[in-house]
Design an enzyme around this catalytic site. Sequence first.
Site, mmCIF file in Angstrom:
data_model
loop_
_atom_site.group_PDB
_atom_site.id
_atom_site.type_symbol
_atom_site.label_atom_id
_atom_site.label_comp_id
_atom_site.label_asym_id
_atom_site.label_seq_id
_atom_site.Cartn_x
_atom_site.Cartn_y
_atom_site.Cartn_z
ATOM 1 N N ASP A 300 102.064 -22.394 42.131
ATOM 2 C CA ASP A 300 102.294 -21.671 40.873
ATOM 3 C C ASP A 300 100.990 -21.205 40.224
ATOM 4 O O ASP A 300 99.913 -21.740 40.497
ATOM 5 C CB ASP A 300 103.004 -22.589 39.870
ATOM 6 C CG ASP A 300 104.459 -22.826 40.254
ATOM 7 O OD1 ASP A 300 104.832 -22.492 41.392
ATOM 8 O OD2 ASP A 300 105.195 -23.356 39.417
ATOM 9 N N ASP A 301 101.154 -20.254 39.333
ATOM 10 C CA ASP A 301 100.116 -19.839 38.358
ATOM 11 C C ASP A 301 99.003 -18.975 38.941
ATOM 12 O O ASP A 301 98.092 -18.594 38.230
ATOM 13 C CB ASP A 301 99.478 -21.042 37.643
ATOM 14 C CG ASP A 301 100.476 -21.818 36.810
ATOM 15 O OD1 ASP A 301 101.637 -21.400 36.746
ATOM 16 O OD2 ASP A 301 100.094 -22.848 36.229
ATOM 17 N N HIS A 351 106.665 -15.727 38.602
ATOM 18 C CA HIS A 351 106.469 -16.838 37.663
ATOM 19 C C HIS A 351 106.250 -16.282 36.253
ATOM 20 O O HIS A 351 105.567 -16.887 35.436
ATOM 21 C CB HIS A 351 105.264 -17.674 38.123
ATOM 22 C CG HIS A 351 105.176 -19.046 37.497
ATOM 23 N ND1 HIS A 351 106.255 -19.854 37.262
ATOM 24 C CD2 HIS A 351 104.094 -19.760 37.047
ATOM 25 C CE1 HIS A 351 105.848 -20.995 36.711
ATOM 26 N NE2 HIS A 351 104.550 -20.959 36.555
ATOM 27 N N HIS A 355 103.493 -16.470 31.469
ATOM 28 C CA HIS A 355 103.735 -17.912 31.418
ATOM 29 C C HIS A 355 104.295 -18.391 30.091
ATOM 30 O O HIS A 355 103.948 -19.452 29.582
ATOM 31 C CB HIS A 355 102.433 -18.668 31.748
ATOM 32 C CG HIS A 355 102.702 -19.987 32.427
ATOM 33 N ND1 HIS A 355 102.880 -21.156 31.746
ATOM 34 C CD2 HIS A 355 102.838 -20.321 33.733
ATOM 35 C CE1 HIS A 355 103.099 -22.143 32.603
ATOM 36 N NE2 HIS A 355 103.081 -21.655 33.827
ATOM 37 N N HIS A 442 99.671 -26.090 42.397
ATOM 38 C CA HIS A 442 99.074 -24.944 41.702
ATOM 39 C C HIS A 442 97.840 -24.492 42.454
ATOM 40 O O HIS A 442 96.899 -25.285 42.607
ATOM 41 C CB HIS A 442 98.726 -25.329 40.263
ATOM 42 C CG HIS A 442 99.916 -25.759 39.462
ATOM 43 N ND1 HIS A 442 100.457 -27.019 39.579
ATOM 44 C CD2 HIS A 442 100.693 -25.081 38.586
ATOM 45 C CE1 HIS A 442 101.518 -27.105 38.779
ATOM 46 N NE2 HIS A 442 101.682 -25.937 38.157
HETATM 47 NI NI NI Z 1 103.220 -22.627 35.693
#
Ligand code: NI
Length: 475
Positions: A300-301, A351, A355, A442
Amino acid sequence: MKRKKSRHYLLPFLGILGFICLALFLFSDNSVFSTEKNIINNKETTQSAYPGVDIVTEITDEKLYSMAIHYPEFKETFLNEQIQQYVSWSKAEFLKQIDQNRKHLREAQASLYILFDIYPIDKDMYSIVFDMESYVGGANGQQNSKVFLVDVKNNSFLQQIEIIIDSEQNRDKLYHLLLHEFKYSEKYKEYLFQDFLEEWVKDKNNHFSNMFLTEDAIVFKFDKYQVTAGAAGSPEISLPFEKVRELITDDWQKKLYPNKQDHGIREPGEATGPNEQLDSDKDIEESILPKKKRVALTFDDGPHNTNTLKILELLDKYNAKATFFMLGNRVDFYPNIAKEIVARGHEPGNHTWSHKDLTTLSKEDINLEIERTNKAIQKATGKEPTVYRPPYGSINNQVREAVNMPPILWTVDTEDWKSRDANKVLKEVQKAVKDDSIILMHDIHNSTVEAVELVLKFLAKEGYECVTVSELNAN
Ligand code: NI
């Protein structure tokens, strides 16, 4: 990111830091870049899978710009000099443009990526295909590519034009072969400028320097906008040897064809060849062997300009596929990294753009977060996500109704963002993993890069296959 912690105590400190940066900027003169030109924050050389070829990675992260540069290194100085000349030239051009654009670089850091692929032609010959992408402010980045055909044994470079028998008739044939491939390509057919292509092929000064060889085809790699609209990116058109045989010189046919004999040009009567054999072998295998345990690694991210690339290398090394839930605004910064993720066969996931906790937004704003990100990912990679992960795993019925994709949460939380400790991440995986697990990590943290190697090693030893989320969900 899962945490929602306030960082207000940082604000005064950031204010002072900002003031110092501003002061430095105001009092510095234009020569700052000439002194910075040779700064490389991190340089690493690793062995590649090909004998005699190392991979050099240079990472530079400065206030105004970042560079992530990859190039091959051979044992022969002459080969290295030519390749490094290309790399140095690209860097110098990039820095020159930063110097010219520095006023517009307040909002986004400039970036330069140089990546390359290696294709073995035969034992001693490789195609090295560079892809350069730079962003120095404004709406669009720049892209171009460069091909080197390397003959390691003779310490020399091959010229494309020596491989093809150059005649008007052959150029016409080549044009029709390329046209055919473009027209039947789902990916490019709508974007082709046919007259550009014809002009390009038939121009006598064109020595096909964008052409490279693989084990069974010749490939033309076009720059963005060269013969297509920008949306097509930089197309690669592959023509199998069988189709271009008559365009190739006798010498090269001999060099390229010995390898081809086993795959055989089949006699008409022999239609039931090795392929069908292979299929039935596969069926037998599938019915006898127990189903392999599978997990889906998810990141993620990102994308992150260096750590994501390192993770991609590790995934390749362990023959693992993963899903990257990317933030739209990061894709906007690092489109080339997003592109690389998809190019290496991984799944792009959404995603959101920035955020935000989707359960706090209106239906319209939820859509905006999702749609904008899908578009950015589609633009950068050519592939639109079919799965999304709500930030913080936070979801309710309104979010479910608003988003026309399945939400993907996780079953193993490595807490990599919290511990920042590779061994702890491994322990979390060891503790909780089972068949069909979805593992959350991540790709923005250095410690996660280390963890990925440990986790991949562990999963391989335990007999897990790493697949994308959509592959996992398909069964
Ligand atoms: Ni996230």
